[in-house]
Design an enzyme around this catalytic site. Sequence first.
Site, PDB file in Angstrom:
ATOM      1  N   GLY A   1      49.058  21.937   0.549  1.00  0.00           N
ATOM      2  CA  GLY A   1      49.801  23.153   0.813  1.00  0.00           C
ATOM      3  C   GLY A   1      49.614  24.179  -0.288  1.00  0.00           C
ATOM      4  CB  CYS A  39      43.263  20.157   2.527  1.00  0.00           C
ATOM      5  SG  CYS A  39      43.865  19.207   3.945  1.00  0.00           S
ATOM      6  CB  CYS A  69      48.722  16.446   1.380  1.00  0.00           C
ATOM      7  SG  CYS A  69      49.620  17.168   2.770  1.00  0.00           S
ATOM      8  CG  HIS A  86      48.780  12.919   5.800  1.00  0.00           C
ATOM      9  ND1 HIS A  86      48.802  12.583   4.460  1.00  0.00           N
ATOM     10  CD2 HIS A  86      48.756  14.286   5.850  1.00  0.00           C
ATOM     11  CE1 HIS A  86      48.782  13.701   3.749  1.00  0.00           C
ATOM     12  NE2 HIS A  86      48.758  14.734   4.554  1.00  0.00           N
ATOM     13  CB  SER A 113      47.152  13.534   9.659  1.00  0.00           C
ATOM     14  OG  SER A 113      48.007  14.638   9.404  1.00  0.00           O
ATOM     15  NE  ARG A 149      47.934   7.492  19.991  1.00  0.00           N
ATOM     16  CZ  ARG A 149      48.265   8.343  19.022  1.00  0.00           C
ATOM     17  NH1 ARG A 149      47.343   8.701  18.139  1.00  0.00           N
ATOM     18  NH2 ARG A 149      49.485   8.833  18.932  1.00  0.00           N
ATOM     19  CD  GLN A 199      50.794  21.236   7.437  1.00  0.00           C
ATOM     20  OE1 GLN A 199      49.970  20.517   6.913  1.00  0.00           O
ATOM     21  NE2 GLN A 199      52.064  20.914   7.530  1.00  0.00           N
TER      22      GLN A 199
END
Length: 390
Positions: free
Chosen positions: A378, A376, A89, A346, A245, A219, A156
């Site tokens: 993996g 953060c 990420c 994301h 996410s 939303r 995760q």
Amino acid sequence: MAEAYIVQSLRTAGGRRNGRVSDWHPADLGAEILNALVDRSGIDPAAVEDVIMGCVTQAGEQAFAFGRNAVLASRLPESVPALTIDRQCGSSQQAVQFAAQAVLSGTQDVIIAAGAESMSRVPMFTNMSFHQEKGIGEGPLSARIKARYGRDVFSQFEGAEMIAKKYGFDRDTLDAYALRSHQRATTATRAGAFDAEIVPIEVQTPDGLTSHTTDEGIRYDATIDSIGSVKTLVEGGVVTAANASQICDGASGALIVSEAALKRYDLTPIARIHNFTVTAGDPVIMLEEPIPATKRALDRAGLRIQDIDLYEVNEAFAPVPLAWLQALDADPDKLNVNGGAIALGHPLGASGTKLMSTLIHALRARGKRYGLQTMCEGGGVANVTIVEAL
């Protein structure tokens, strides 16, 4: 002393899974960012010495020298090289840090750090699933890794649950945070806070072609009840799709240059890269690493958390920014002030420079100085980048 400057930092508006951006080939999506960075900065496209492109799921349309394909789909000359990197990420945040290293070393003067990910067209884990389905190989974790950690997978989702339990976050706390993300994103969108950072792209709708300039995942009518109605990912857990996410299609990037390039091409910087750090820790809990990474970055920069005006902590799962706030005794009013990935999406390899764009533009809009971004990743890795708005 050498410095690395950011001249432009831009992103597309996010698209929901199979939504408005899903008709875009990811190479073309990345190319739009490359074009916009050059156009808005006014630099000669041939002056770009390299493109570093973050992408996580390098399969299908995102395989085979993806970064180079984005260059070939753009208006940059074919003389501009490119490479594709995967730090999960944090891929495009790492692209920024690699670009800064090249500039600071004096080996290059003009680099684009970018990321692109179409999670609709190249779903997560499809770079592994073909081999699994065909029975080819043992998967990414070797027998040695499994023996060392006593498990067959690193998850995760499990890491997010572990963090929530460790820091004492219940479902109500996570859902309240998720609602705040949507509310802040709603306020920011309606106030035009994202206008300067978003690159419009044409998308096909039932009513014909239109310009996509608004993040599709927000939303606007979210309530604590609607978020609370979503089932947990595991029985007895606290993490849900609503407080995690969103899957997202998007691209982003930053033009990073030396001081010599500023003068040579008459460029105006919008930020200076003050510090960059990457650390790694426990791959099982995985998503907690932004905490020690931030502490190290602040120490190396000679700053305190109180010196930072705004923070962007990726909302991979609600427990991640909440744990970061608690561990660092940070100010929640400075965190993800325009909403985060729970509302805005994301897009994996594009999230690093996406957050960078939002952070820099938010600092400049508020007349603030220092911003800190962390992600953060993996395997228990985390990047931290501290920028100074100019």
